[in-house]
Design a protein around this motif. Structure first.
Motif, PDB file in Angstrom:
ATOM      1  N   MET A 108     -35.652  -2.379 -41.497  1.00 37.47           N
ATOM      2  CA  MET A 108     -36.679  -2.282 -40.453  1.00 37.47           C
ATOM      3  C   MET A 108     -37.089  -3.679 -39.961  1.00 37.47           C
ATOM      4  SD  MET A 108     -36.955   0.895 -40.211  1.00 37.47           S
ATOM      5  CE  MET A 108     -37.584   2.466 -40.660  1.00 37.47           C
ATOM      6  N   THR A 109     -36.141  -4.557 -39.810  1.00 41.85           N
ATOM      7  CA  THR A 109     -36.413  -5.948 -39.455  1.00 41.85           C
ATOM      8  C   THR A 109     -37.286  -6.055 -38.217  1.00 41.85           C
ATOM      9  OG1 THR A 109     -34.346  -6.038 -38.245  1.00 41.85           O
ATOM     10  CG2 THR A 109     -34.304  -6.850 -40.497  1.00 41.85           C
ATOM     11  N   GLY A 110     -38.475  -6.570 -38.413  1.00 34.19           N
ATOM     12  CA  GLY A 110     -39.392  -6.815 -37.307  1.00 34.19           C
ATOM     13  C   GLY A 110     -39.952  -5.570 -36.645  1.00 34.19           C
ATOM     14  N   ALA A 111     -39.555  -4.424 -37.102  1.00 33.12           N
ATOM     15  CA  ALA A 111     -39.992  -3.184 -36.464  1.00 33.12           C
ATOM     16  C   ALA A 111     -41.249  -2.640 -37.132  1.00 33.12           C
ATOM     17  CB  ALA A 111     -38.884  -2.138 -36.535  1.00 33.12           C
ATOM     18  N   ARG A 112     -42.123  -2.101 -36.318  1.00 34.93           N
ATOM     19  CA  ARG A 112     -43.254  -1.341 -36.839  1.00 34.93           C
ATOM     20  C   ARG A 112     -42.708   0.053 -37.119  1.00 34.93           C
ATOM     21  NH1 ARG A 112     -45.697   2.175 -34.648  1.00 34.93           N
ATOM     22  NH2 ARG A 112     -47.593   3.085 -35.411  1.00 34.93           N
ATOM     23  N   LEU A 124     -39.126   6.781 -43.478  1.00 30.20           N
ATOM     24  CA  LEU A 124     -39.652   5.773 -42.571  1.00 30.20           C
ATOM     25  C   LEU A 124     -38.942   5.938 -41.240  1.00 30.20           C
ATOM     26  CD1 LEU A 124     -39.657   2.711 -44.990  1.00 30.20           C
ATOM     27  CD2 LEU A 124     -41.434   4.421 -44.615  1.00 30.20           C
ATOM     28  N   SER A 125     -39.701   5.799 -40.157  1.00 27.18           N
ATOM     29  CA  SER A 125     -39.153   6.010 -38.825  1.00 27.18           C
ATOM     30  C   SER A 125     -39.638   4.918 -37.885  1.00 27.18           C
ATOM     31  CB  SER A 125     -39.604   7.376 -38.303  1.00 27.18           C
ATOM     32  OG  SER A 125     -39.258   7.552 -36.956  1.00 27.18           O
ATOM     33  N   SER A 126     -38.731   4.421 -37.059  1.00 30.71           N
ATOM     34  CA  SER A 126     -39.058   3.390 -36.089  1.00 30.71           C
ATOM     35  C   SER A 126     -38.298   3.677 -34.804  1.00 30.71           C
ATOM     36  CB  SER A 126     -38.666   2.013 -36.631  1.00 30.71           C
ATOM     37  OG  SER A 126     -38.863   1.025 -35.656  1.00 30.71           O
ATOM     38  N   SER A 127     -38.987   3.574 -33.668  1.00 33.04           N
ATOM     39  CA  SER A 127     -38.330   3.821 -32.385  1.00 33.04           C
ATOM     40  C   SER A 127     -38.321   2.565 -31.540  1.00 33.04           C
ATOM     41  CB  SER A 127     -39.059   4.930 -31.620  1.00 33.04           C
ATOM     42  OG  SER A 127     -38.907   6.156 -32.304  1.00 33.04           O
ATOM     43  N   ALA A 128     -37.215   2.362 -30.846  1.00 33.70           N
ATOM     44  CA  ALA A 128     -37.063   1.304 -29.866  1.00 33.70           C
ATOM     45  C   ALA A 128     -36.631   1.975 -28.562  1.00 33.70           C
ATOM     46  CB  ALA A 128     -36.019   0.294 -30.337  1.00 33.70           C
ATOM     47  N   ALA A 129     -36.476   1.198 -27.512  1.00 32.87           N
ATOM     48  CA  ALA A 129     -36.121   1.767 -26.213  1.00 32.87           C
ATOM     49  C   ALA A 129     -34.787   2.505 -26.251  1.00 32.87           C
ATOM     50  CB  ALA A 129     -36.075   0.664 -25.160  1.00 32.87           C
ATOM     51  N   TYR A 134     -34.208   5.823 -38.921  1.00 32.03           N
ATOM     52  CA  TYR A 134     -34.833   6.513 -40.047  1.00 32.03           C
ATOM     53  C   TYR A 134     -34.274   5.919 -41.334  1.00 32.03           C
ATOM     54  CZ  TYR A 134     -35.685  10.001 -36.410  1.00 32.03           C
ATOM     55  OH  TYR A 134     -36.058  10.638 -35.246  1.00 32.03           O
ATOM     56  N   LEU A 135     -35.122   5.814 -42.343  1.00 39.34           N
ATOM     57  CA  LEU A 135     -34.711   5.316 -43.655  1.00 39.34           C
ATOM     58  C   LEU A 135     -35.360   6.177 -44.713  1.00 39.34           C
ATOM     59  CD1 LEU A 135     -33.634   3.111 -45.694  1.00 39.34           C
ATOM     60  CD2 LEU A 135     -35.785   1.906 -45.282  1.00 39.34           C
ATOM     61  N   LYS A 151     -29.414  11.105 -25.225  1.00 37.05           N
ATOM     62  CA  LYS A 151     -28.401  12.165 -25.274  1.00 37.05           C
ATOM     63  C   LYS A 151     -28.796  13.336 -26.163  1.00 37.05           C
ATOM     64  CE  LYS A 151     -25.218   9.898 -22.894  1.00 37.05           C
ATOM     65  NZ  LYS A 151     -24.791  10.282 -21.589  1.00 37.05           N
ATOM     66  N   VAL A 152     -29.592  13.064 -27.193  1.00 41.99           N
ATOM     67  CA  VAL A 152     -30.020  14.082 -28.148  1.00 41.99           C
ATOM     68  C   VAL A 152     -31.455  13.774 -28.562  1.00 41.99           C
ATOM     69  CG1 VAL A 152     -27.704  14.554 -29.070  1.00 41.99           C
ATOM     70  CG2 VAL A 152     -29.093  12.762 -30.096  1.00 41.99           C
ATOM     71  N   ALA A 153     -32.103  14.729 -29.213  1.00 46.05           N
ATOM     72  CA  ALA A 153     -33.457  14.519 -29.735  1.00 46.05           C
ATOM     73  C   ALA A 153     -33.328  13.922 -31.143  1.00 46.05           C
ATOM     74  CB  ALA A 153     -34.218  15.830 -29.771  1.00 46.05           C
ATOM     75  N   PRO A 154     -33.707  12.642 -31.323  1.00 42.34           N
ATOM     76  CA  PRO A 154     -33.545  11.997 -32.633  1.00 42.34           C
ATOM     77  C   PRO A 154     -34.186  12.764 -33.780  1.00 42.34           C
ATOM     78  CG  PRO A 154     -34.081  10.371 -30.975  1.00 42.34           C
ATOM     79  CD  PRO A 154     -34.234  11.724 -30.333  1.00 42.34           C
ATOM     80  N   ASP A 155     -35.403  13.285 -33.581  1.00 39.83           N
ATOM     81  CA  ASP A 155     -36.066  14.008 -34.668  1.00 39.83           C
ATOM     82  C   ASP A 155     -35.309  15.273 -35.060  1.00 39.83           C
ATOM     83  OD1 ASP A 155     -38.014  12.060 -34.798  1.00 39.83           O
ATOM     84  OD2 ASP A 155     -39.566  13.263 -33.814  1.00 39.83           O
ATOM     85  N   ASP A 156     -34.646  15.904 -34.096  1.00 39.72           N
ATOM     86  CA  ASP A 156     -33.845  17.091 -34.406  1.00 39.72           C
ATOM     87  C   ASP A 156     -32.642  16.723 -35.273  1.00 39.72           C
ATOM     88  OD1 ASP A 156     -35.623  18.571 -32.909  1.00 39.72           O
ATOM     89  OD2 ASP A 156     -34.255  18.873 -31.212  1.00 39.72           O
ATOM     90  N   ILE A 157     -31.975  15.614 -34.933  1.00 39.73           N
ATOM     91  CA  ILE A 157     -30.825  15.165 -35.718  1.00 39.73           C
ATOM     92  C   ILE A 157     -31.287  14.829 -37.136  1.00 39.73           C
ATOM     93  CG2 ILE A 157     -29.035  13.388 -35.967  1.00 39.73           C
ATOM     94  CD1 ILE A 157     -28.526  15.283 -33.621  1.00 39.73           C
ATOM     95  N   ALA A 158     -32.355  14.038 -37.236  1.00 42.31           N
ATOM     96  CA  ALA A 158     -32.874  13.664 -38.558  1.00 42.31           C
ATOM     97  C   ALA A 158     -33.267  14.904 -39.351  1.00 42.31           C
ATOM     98  CB  ALA A 158     -34.060  12.717 -38.415  1.00 42.31           C
ATOM     99  N   GLY A 159     -33.951  15.826 -38.705  1.00 41.37           N
ATOM    100  CA  GLY A 159     -34.355  17.061 -39.380  1.00 41.37           C
ATOM    101  C   GLY A 159     -33.172  17.865 -39.885  1.00 41.37           C
TER     102      GLY A 159
END
Length: 172
Positions: A108-112, A124-129, A134-135, A151-159
């Protein structure tokens, strides 16, 4: 996305603590191919990115990572994400806050980032443009999922990935 894969593979080069060499140590666990489902919802496929295996094998003695695999996540022919699973060396204890922090700081380098829970699993989840990262940690392993935006919903893939792993008992 290639830059994302290369960034994830850089995790294999993090410095770790050295053992004292006084007693024989069992070989660290290998990453199981079962960690990645073959297919996710909405026709999304998951296939191993075989060249990564060799890169993990060459990580060196100072790496925290013992073994790793990377899977490409595709919608049709389009690469929409990557999943990396890495086991850690025997002298790394993922129940120790300092060892987890070293991995978190590298990923998560430098990411909130936000902390979410999937069942009892802390993610842990962090979004950028252009992507969401996810970690999460399992027994002697950590996983990093990167999903491209748009292209896809990130939370759906992670879920879907986490549901598969948890229901299969892979994250005990």
């Amino acid at each position: 996305m290639r830059r994302l894969v290369i960034g994830v593979l850089a995790l294999a080069f993090f410095a770790g603590a050295c053992g004292n060499g006084s007693a024989p140590i069992a070989a660290p666990a290998r990453v199981s191919a079962e960690l990645a489902p073959k297919i996710l919802g909405d026709g999304i496929t998951v296939g191993e990115y075989a060249p990564a295996r060799g890169r993990f094998a060459k990580a060196g003695a100072s790496s925290l990572v013992a073994d790793g695999r990377v899977w490409a996540i595709r919608k049709g022919q389009t690469l929409v994400g990557t999943l990396q699973a890495s086991t850690v060396k025997n002298d790394v204890d993922l129940t120790r806050a300092a060892d987890r922090k070293q991995i978190i700081d590298g990923v998560m380098t430098g990411a909130r980032f936000d902390t979410i829970y999937v069942g009892n699993l802390k993610v842990l989840s962090s979004s950028a443009a252009d992507h969401t990262l996810y970690l999460w940690f399992g027994p002697k392993l950590f996983e990093v999922l990167q999903v491209k935006a748009g292209k896809v919903a990130p939370d759906d893939i992670a879920g879907d990935v986490l549901e598969y792993q948890l229901s299969a008992g892979l994250l005990k």
